[in-house]
Motif scaffolding. Structure first.
Motif, PDB file in Angstrom:
ATOM      1  N   TYR A  28       0.827  -1.207   0.000  1.00 28.09           N
ATOM      2  CA  TYR A  28       0.000   0.000   0.000  1.00 28.09           C
ATOM      3  C   TYR A  28       0.866   1.264   0.000  1.00 28.09           C
ATOM      4  O   TYR A  28       0.643   2.182  -0.798  1.00 28.09           O
ATOM      5  N   CYS A  29       1.860   1.311   0.866  1.00 26.27           N
ATOM      6  CA  CYS A  29       2.705   2.498   0.998  1.00 26.27           C
ATOM      7  C   CYS A  29       3.494   2.755  -0.281  1.00 26.27           C
ATOM      8  O   CYS A  29       3.587   3.894  -0.742  1.00 26.27           O
ATOM      9  N   GLN A  41       3.497   7.748   8.324  1.00 27.30           N
ATOM     10  CA  GLN A  41       2.109   7.364   8.604  1.00 27.30           C
ATOM     11  C   GLN A  41       1.951   5.836   8.586  1.00 27.30           C
ATOM     12  O   GLN A  41       1.312   5.270   9.475  1.00 27.30           O
ATOM     13  N   CYS A  42       2.517   5.187   7.604  1.00 31.22           N
ATOM     14  CA  CYS A  42       2.415   3.730   7.496  1.00 31.22           C
ATOM     15  C   CYS A  42       3.221   3.038   8.591  1.00 31.22           C
ATOM     16  O   CYS A  42       2.808   1.998   9.122  1.00 31.22           O
ATOM     17  N   GLU A  43       4.355   3.592   8.942  1.00 33.44           N
ATOM     18  CA  GLU A  43       5.163   3.050  10.045  1.00 33.44           C
ATOM     19  C   GLU A  43       4.384   3.137  11.354  1.00 33.44           C
ATOM     20  O   GLU A  43       4.384   2.200  12.157  1.00 33.44           O
ATOM     21  N   ILE A  84      -6.092  -0.132   3.552  1.00 32.72           N
ATOM     22  CA  ILE A  84      -4.889  -0.902   3.221  1.00 32.72           C
ATOM     23  C   ILE A  84      -5.259  -2.306   2.756  1.00 32.72           C
ATOM     24  O   ILE A  84      -4.783  -2.781   1.727  1.00 32.72           O
ATOM     25  N   MET A  85      -6.134  -2.960   3.502  1.00 35.55           N
ATOM     26  CA  MET A  85      -6.480  -4.349   3.178  1.00 35.55           C
ATOM     27  C   MET A  85      -7.283  -4.458   1.886  1.00 35.55           C
ATOM     28  O   MET A  85      -7.105  -5.407   1.125  1.00 35.55           O
TER      29      MET A  85
END
Length: 131
Positions: A28-29, A41-43, A84-85
């Protein structure tokens, strides 16, 4: 992941579930934020997901989040998880087929009635630390 979270151990199926979430977040990222490594943000989301897995009251008997009767994610993280999913889920079959198939099979498992007291990964770690 931060140094402190790397020291925490996830047992059994929780480790596999974390690998699945991590793979989805990376897909996603990369596609949405155009980075080679995870953006801030993803982290942050991945760290939050790791903590939620560690503290899940079902422990290793945890159902998939989609089917879980206990919704432990805060609203904004739950929304991000869904985004994300939905994006990465179909792409997982090409990039990480074993993790994707395992996750799809896990969705078919029956949901335990009520989590046993002290079944979380966190409780198990605390018991091992005392020994």
């Amino acid at each position: 992941m931060t140094q402190s979270s790397q020291e925490i151990i996830l047992f059994g199926g929780l480790q596999t579930e974390f690998k699945t979430i991590e793979a989805m977040v990376k897909i996603y990222c990369k596609d949405h934020h155009g980075t080679t490594s995870l953006c801030e943000q993803c982290e942050d989301f991945l760290q939050y997901a790791f903590t939620r897995l560690d503290r899940c009251p079902y422990g290793e008997q945890k159902p998939t989040c989609k089917r879980c009767p206990i919704h432990c994610y805060k609203a904004d993280y739950k929304l991000m998880s869904r985004q994300i999913m939905r994006y990465a889920g179909p792409r997982m079959l090409l990039k990480h087929p074993f993790l994707a198939i395992r996750h799809l099979m896990a969705e078919k498992r029956p949901i335990p009635e009520k989590p046993a007291a002290g079944a979380s990964n966190r409780h198990r770690r605390k018991l091992l630390e005392k020994k």
